[in-house]
Enzyme design. Sequence first.
Site, PDB file in Angstrom:
ATOM      1  N   ASN A   9     -48.695  97.770  -5.609  1.00  0.00           N
ATOM      2  CA  ASN A   9     -47.663  97.138  -4.793  1.00  0.00           C
ATOM      3  C   ASN A   9     -48.338  96.138  -3.862  1.00  0.00           C
ATOM      4  O   ASN A   9     -49.009  96.537  -2.907  1.00  0.00           O
ATOM      5  CB  ASN A   9     -46.897  98.201  -4.003  1.00  0.00           C
ATOM      6  CG  ASN A   9     -45.876  97.602  -3.046  1.00  0.00           C
ATOM      7  OD1 ASN A   9     -45.515  96.431  -3.144  1.00  0.00           O
ATOM      8  ND2 ASN A   9     -45.401  98.405  -2.106  1.00  0.00           N
ATOM      9  N   GLY A 169     -51.591 103.448   3.998  1.00  0.00           N
ATOM     10  CA  GLY A 169     -52.447 102.499   4.707  1.00  0.00           C
ATOM     11  C   GLY A 169     -53.213 103.080   5.875  1.00  0.00           C
ATOM     12  O   GLY A 169     -53.847 102.343   6.627  1.00  0.00           O
ATOM     13  N   SER A 207     -52.939 105.767   0.476  1.00  0.00           N
ATOM     14  CA  SER A 207     -54.396 105.712   0.667  1.00  0.00           C
ATOM     15  C   SER A 207     -55.171 106.155  -0.572  1.00  0.00           C
ATOM     16  O   SER A 207     -56.208 106.806  -0.470  1.00  0.00           O
ATOM     17  CB  SER A 207     -54.805 106.539   1.889  1.00  0.00           C
ATOM     18  OG  SER A 207     -54.251 105.990   3.081  1.00  0.00           O
TER      19      SER A 207
END
Length: 247
Positions: A9, A169, A207
């Site tokens: 993405n 993230g 992550s």
Amino acid sequence: MRRKLAAGNWKMNGLVDDLSEIKALTEAHPDPDVDMLICAPATLIAQMAWARGTHALQIGGQTCHAERSGAHTGDISAPMLRDAGASHVLVGHSERRTDHGETDADVAGQAAAAHAAGLVAVICIGETLDQRESGHALTVITDQLRGSLPPGATAANTVIAYEPVWAIGTGKVPTTEQIGEVHGTLRATLRDLMKQAEGVRLLYGGSVKGSNAGEIFAVADVDGALVGGASLKAADFSPIVSALENA
């Protein structure tokens, strides 16, 4: 068997010059043993579809409107994505749910529109840190799945992506036990909702990187990954694809 899927993405990142990463990725995996998907900004979908050449890399959008067309300035419809060269579309990503207030009902409508246009809907669900720490994670993700899955969903037109919001993230990753618990719950819930539950691919996101991908892919009912930042560079995404091929 469910074919594994490595999905990236790009979010609100990427210009024409960055299409060189697509060339590098396809050259690194000329004949992958898994499906590969990049969900690109709308501005790059057509050019990315061209840049992949004859490679099996699939291209997706990042959201779509529930309507086919109309007075919805700034939105993009599922038929538009299909026309631009997309085969998939993300719906219900936590950033859309948070930034744009999208509800489960909105997501179900978008997924239904994707199906009607011939796209595979990648339905995203996941809990916040507060929900996880309060012990409500399984209830949250079960409710989201039930509310976001439209009638007519099949193993061919739907993928489910579990992304704990607190892991996106941040570098924080749930334990393999936590991932397994959620994915097992999702599979059990799907069995209550549809006949083709065993064929629906379940992705983990949050992550994911080359150094932890192998451990994550070893968890039961993890059929691949939805990768954010690490999908922007072929050098970062390629090890994840390789780990999935070896899982």
